[in-house]
Design a protein around this motif. Structure first.
Motif, PDB file in Angstrom:
ATOM      1  N   SER A 277     105.186 -33.095 -22.854  1.00  0.00           N
ATOM      2  CA  SER A 277     105.857 -32.897 -21.567  1.00  0.00           C
ATOM      3  C   SER A 277     104.862 -32.467 -20.492  1.00  0.00           C
ATOM      4  O   SER A 277     104.901 -32.973 -19.365  1.00  0.00           O
ATOM      5  CB  SER A 277     106.956 -31.839 -21.718  1.00  0.00           C
ATOM      6  N   GLU A 278     103.956 -31.546 -20.830  1.00  0.00           N
ATOM      7  CA  GLU A 278     102.944 -31.104 -19.865  1.00  0.00           C
ATOM      8  C   GLU A 278     102.074 -32.269 -19.426  1.00  0.00           C
ATOM      9  O   GLU A 278     101.797 -32.449 -18.232  1.00  0.00           O
ATOM     10  CB  GLU A 278     102.065 -30.005 -20.464  1.00  0.00           C
ATOM     11  N   LEU A 279     101.657 -33.070 -20.383  1.00  0.00           N
ATOM     12  CA  LEU A 279     100.789 -34.205 -20.085  1.00  0.00           C
ATOM     13  C   LEU A 279     101.534 -35.260 -19.271  1.00  0.00           C
ATOM     14  O   LEU A 279     101.009 -35.789 -18.276  1.00  0.00           O
ATOM     15  CB  LEU A 279     100.285 -34.801 -21.401  1.00  0.00           C
ATOM     16  N   LYS A 280     102.761 -35.548 -19.665  1.00  0.00           N
ATOM     17  CA  LYS A 280     103.577 -36.556 -18.973  1.00  0.00           C
ATOM     18  C   LYS A 280     103.817 -36.161 -17.513  1.00  0.00           C
ATOM     19  O   LYS A 280     103.645 -36.973 -16.589  1.00  0.00           O
ATOM     20  CB  LYS A 280     104.911 -36.714 -19.702  1.00  0.00           C
ATOM     21  N   ASN A 281     104.199 -34.897 -17.299  1.00  0.00           N
ATOM     22  CA  ASN A 281     104.459 -34.431 -15.928  1.00  0.00           C
ATOM     23  C   ASN A 281     103.189 -34.429 -15.089  1.00  0.00           C
ATOM     24  O   ASN A 281     103.210 -34.819 -13.911  1.00  0.00           O
ATOM     25  CB  ASN A 281     105.056 -33.024 -15.962  1.00  0.00           C
ATOM     26  N   ALA A 282     102.083 -33.988 -15.685  1.00  0.00           N
ATOM     27  CA  ALA A 282     100.815 -33.933 -14.946  1.00  0.00           C
ATOM     28  C   ALA A 282     100.372 -35.325 -14.518  1.00  0.00           C
ATOM     29  O   ALA A 282      99.944 -35.527 -13.374  1.00  0.00           O
ATOM     30  CB  ALA A 282      99.743 -33.269 -15.810  1.00  0.00           C
ATOM     31  N   VAL A 283     100.463 -36.292 -15.414  1.00  0.00           N
ATOM     32  CA  VAL A 283     100.078 -37.665 -15.100  1.00  0.00           C
ATOM     33  C   VAL A 283     100.927 -38.217 -13.956  1.00  0.00           C
ATOM     34  O   VAL A 283     100.408 -38.829 -13.011  1.00  0.00           O
ATOM     35  CB  VAL A 283     100.208 -38.558 -16.360  1.00  0.00           C
ATOM     36  N   TYR A 284     102.235 -37.964 -14.029  1.00  0.00           N
ATOM     37  CA  TYR A 284     103.151 -38.500 -13.008  1.00  0.00           C
ATOM     38  C   TYR A 284     102.897 -37.857 -11.642  1.00  0.00           C
ATOM     39  O   TYR A 284     102.696 -38.557 -10.640  1.00  0.00           O
ATOM     40  CB  TYR A 284     104.599 -38.275 -13.441  1.00  0.00           C
ATOM     41  N   TYR A 285     102.883 -36.516 -11.601  1.00  0.00           N
ATOM     42  CA  TYR A 285     102.791 -35.832 -10.306  1.00  0.00           C
ATOM     43  C   TYR A 285     101.383 -35.884  -9.710  1.00  0.00           C
ATOM     44  O   TYR A 285     101.229 -35.948  -8.488  1.00  0.00           O
ATOM     45  CB  TYR A 285     103.259 -34.387 -10.449  1.00  0.00           C
ATOM     46  N   CYS A 286     100.347 -35.875 -10.565  1.00  0.00           N
ATOM     47  CA  CYS A 286      98.984 -36.025 -10.037  1.00  0.00           C
ATOM     48  C   CYS A 286      98.806 -37.413  -9.431  1.00  0.00           C
ATOM     49  O   CYS A 286      98.132 -37.578  -8.407  1.00  0.00           O
ATOM     50  CB  CYS A 286      97.953 -35.812 -11.143  1.00  0.00           C
ATOM     51  N   GLY A 287      99.406 -38.399 -10.082  1.00  0.00           N
ATOM     52  CA  GLY A 287      99.307 -39.765  -9.572  1.00  0.00           C
ATOM     53  C   GLY A 287     100.087 -39.963  -8.286  1.00  0.00           C
ATOM     54  O   GLY A 287      99.642 -40.681  -7.383  1.00  0.00           O
ATOM     55  N   TYR A 289     101.407 -37.366  -6.057  1.00  0.00           N
ATOM     56  CA  TYR A 289     101.179 -36.431  -4.962  1.00  0.00           C
ATOM     57  C   TYR A 289      99.729 -35.954  -4.842  1.00  0.00           C
ATOM     58  O   TYR A 289      99.386 -35.271  -3.878  1.00  0.00           O
ATOM     59  CB  TYR A 289     102.092 -35.206  -5.121  1.00  0.00           C
ATOM     60  N   GLY A 290      98.909 -36.281  -5.829  1.00  0.00           N
ATOM     61  CA  GLY A 290      97.524 -35.828  -5.801  1.00  0.00           C
ATOM     62  C   GLY A 290      97.324 -34.607  -6.701  1.00  0.00           C
ATOM     63  O   GLY A 290      98.244 -33.810  -6.906  1.00  0.00           O
ATOM     64  N   VAL A 291      96.124 -34.481  -7.209  1.00  0.00           N
ATOM     65  CA  VAL A 291      95.823 -33.422  -8.173  1.00  0.00           C
ATOM     66  C   VAL A 291      95.968 -32.040  -7.547  1.00  0.00           C
ATOM     67  O   VAL A 291      96.604 -31.137  -8.110  1.00  0.00           O
ATOM     68  CB  VAL A 291      94.389 -33.595  -8.732  1.00  0.00           C
ATOM     69  N   GLU A 292      95.389 -31.860  -6.350  1.00  0.00           N
ATOM     70  CA  GLU A 292      95.416 -30.552  -5.709  1.00  0.00           C
ATOM     71  C   GLU A 292      96.836 -30.102  -5.411  1.00  0.00           C
ATOM     72  O   GLU A 292      97.197 -28.937  -5.642  1.00  0.00           O
ATOM     73  CB  GLU A 292      94.596 -30.589  -4.419  1.00  0.00           C
ATOM     74  N   SER A 293      97.657 -31.024  -4.911  1.00  0.00           N
ATOM     75  CA  SER A 293      99.046 -30.695  -4.594  1.00  0.00           C
ATOM     76  C   SER A 293      99.814 -30.293  -5.850  1.00  0.00           C
ATOM     77  O   SER A 293     100.580 -29.318  -5.838  1.00  0.00           O
ATOM     78  CB  SER A 293      99.728 -31.902  -3.933  1.00  0.00           C
ATOM     79  N   HIS A 294      99.594 -31.035  -6.926  1.00  0.00           N
ATOM     80  CA  HIS A 294     100.296 -30.727  -8.178  1.00  0.00           C
ATOM     81  C   HIS A 294      99.870 -29.360  -8.720  1.00  0.00           C
ATOM     82  O   HIS A 294     100.710 -28.573  -9.173  1.00  0.00           O
ATOM     83  CB  HIS A 294     100.013 -31.812  -9.218  1.00  0.00           C
ATOM     84  N   MET A 295      98.577 -29.074  -8.658  1.00  0.00           N
ATOM     85  CA  MET A 295      98.092 -27.792  -9.157  1.00  0.00           C
ATOM     86  C   MET A 295      98.674 -26.631  -8.351  1.00  0.00           C
ATOM     87  O   MET A 295      99.030 -25.589  -8.910  1.00  0.00           O
ATOM     88  CB  MET A 295      96.556 -27.761  -9.130  1.00  0.00           C
ATOM     89  N   GLN A 296      98.773 -26.802  -7.047  1.00  0.00           N
ATOM     90  CA  GLN A 296      99.378 -25.762  -6.207  1.00  0.00           C
ATOM     91  C   GLN A 296     100.844 -25.584  -6.556  1.00  0.00           C
ATOM     92  O   GLN A 296     101.346 -24.453  -6.619  1.00  0.00           O
ATOM     93  CB  GLN A 296      99.225 -26.128  -4.728  1.00  0.00           C
TER      94      GLN A 296
END
Length: 336
Positions: A277-287, A289-296
């Protein structure tokens, strides 16, 4: 290494007795049989390892902790793990001991950790589709293996007592236990618990169930009636000089999530949903909205977030290759 002709010459010159020469030849043959390096004494070992005479006190004495850098890391399950990392010179020596001596001997068939060609997947595979999976954890595993345990290993291999002491000093810390952080400690730990593995493996066979050990993680699996094994397992572990971490004893039935060294084993070996789930969500949202936005958004300040996600993907790939490759391809497409 003293060759036979050299020893015979020494006998003829009266430098050593014939009895001494024969003992040296027997010692050489004993170590040669297992492909072990021949070591006669402190001076010889210093020469092999390139330890200066003026430094021998710190390598072979009570000040050994000065050769380690100590730090702490948080455990996944909570608490703190103390790591003692050897300096570069001692690390090279311990790596040599591991490669040239310890790796010549095999761990028990029940051990799946710290063994070439084995992984947590091999450990988990033994416990798939069982009515009951029992997990136990050995408390303070490495520090529970003492100087006395280690010297027995080197003595058993054929080294004379003086040399066994020297090798043990190089592999233990100032508290005379195995340091967590030494490249030799994992191999030594497997050899130190061969008797424990044998006793627990024999116990498992008597109840027609499976047993495996991955470092300090102990697992039994089989029919539901094996729940009665727990008190006896604790007794054996205690008799072998270890202590069970009571807070980590788990009995997992087929209708529950059964987990072995972080992997799900109910019907097949698979990665837990939380990781996927962590990996799936990170891949989707980083793709999207961008990595920085997702991390924030998730409040993440990891300096190596990219490496963290790739680590998760490679972990998934080890267990479920096709799924892991798919996530790696998706991570490759992200603008980092």
């Amino acid at each position: 290494m003293a060759r036979q002709e050299e020893l015979l010459a020494a006998v003829e010159k009266g430098i050593i007795t014939e009895d001494s020469a024969n003992r040296i030849l027997e010692y050489n043959a004993r170590l040669d049989e297992h492909g072990l390096p021949i070591i006669y004494n402190l001076r010889h070992l210093r020469k092999i390892l390139k330890i200066r005479k003026r430094d021998q006190e710190i390598f072979f004495g009570p000040r050994r902790n000065e050769l380690y850098r100590e730090f702490q890391i948080p455990k996944k399950s909570g608490g703190i793990r103390k790591i003692q990392a050897p300096n570069e010179e001692l690390k090279a020596i311990q790596t040599w001991i591991k490669a040239e001596i310890l790796d010549k001997y095999s761990a028990s068939k029940y051990a799946t950790g710290f063994r070439k060609g084995y992984s947590i997947v091999d450990n988990a595979n033994r416990h798939v589709g069982k009515e009951l999976v029992i997990n136990l954890d050995i408390k303070d595993f490495f520090p529970s293996i003492t100087y006395a345990d280690v010297i027995k290993i080197f003595s058993y291999m054929g080294y004379k007592l003086e040399v066994a002491h020297l090798l043990t000093q190089l592999c233990t810390n100032g508290e005379n236990v195995l340091p967590q952080g030494s490249p030799a400690s994992p191999a030594l730990s497997n050899l130190a618990v061969i008797k424990l593995d044998k006793r627990l493996g024999t116990l498992a066979d008597s109840l027609n169930c499976d047993y495996s050990r991955y470092a300090d993680d102990i697992t039994f699996s089989g029919k539901k009636n094996i729940r009665s094994i727990v008190p006896l397992v604790k007794k054996v572990i205690s008799e072998e000089g270890f202590e069970v971490n009571e807070s980590k004893v788990r009995l997992q039935y087929a209708h529950q999530r059964q987990e072995v060294t972080g992997l799900i084993v109910n019907k097949k070996v698979s990665v837990s949903e939380s990781v996927v789930s962590e990996l799936k969500n990170a891949v989707y949202y980083c793709g999207k909205y961008g990595v920085e936005s997702h991390m924030q958004h998730i409040g993440c300040d990891k300096a190596f977030y990219k490496e963290h996600l790739y680590g998760l993907a490679y972990f998934v790939k080890m267990v479920e290759p096709a799924k892991g490759r798919a996530y790696l391809n998706k991570l490759d497409s992200i603008v980092w």
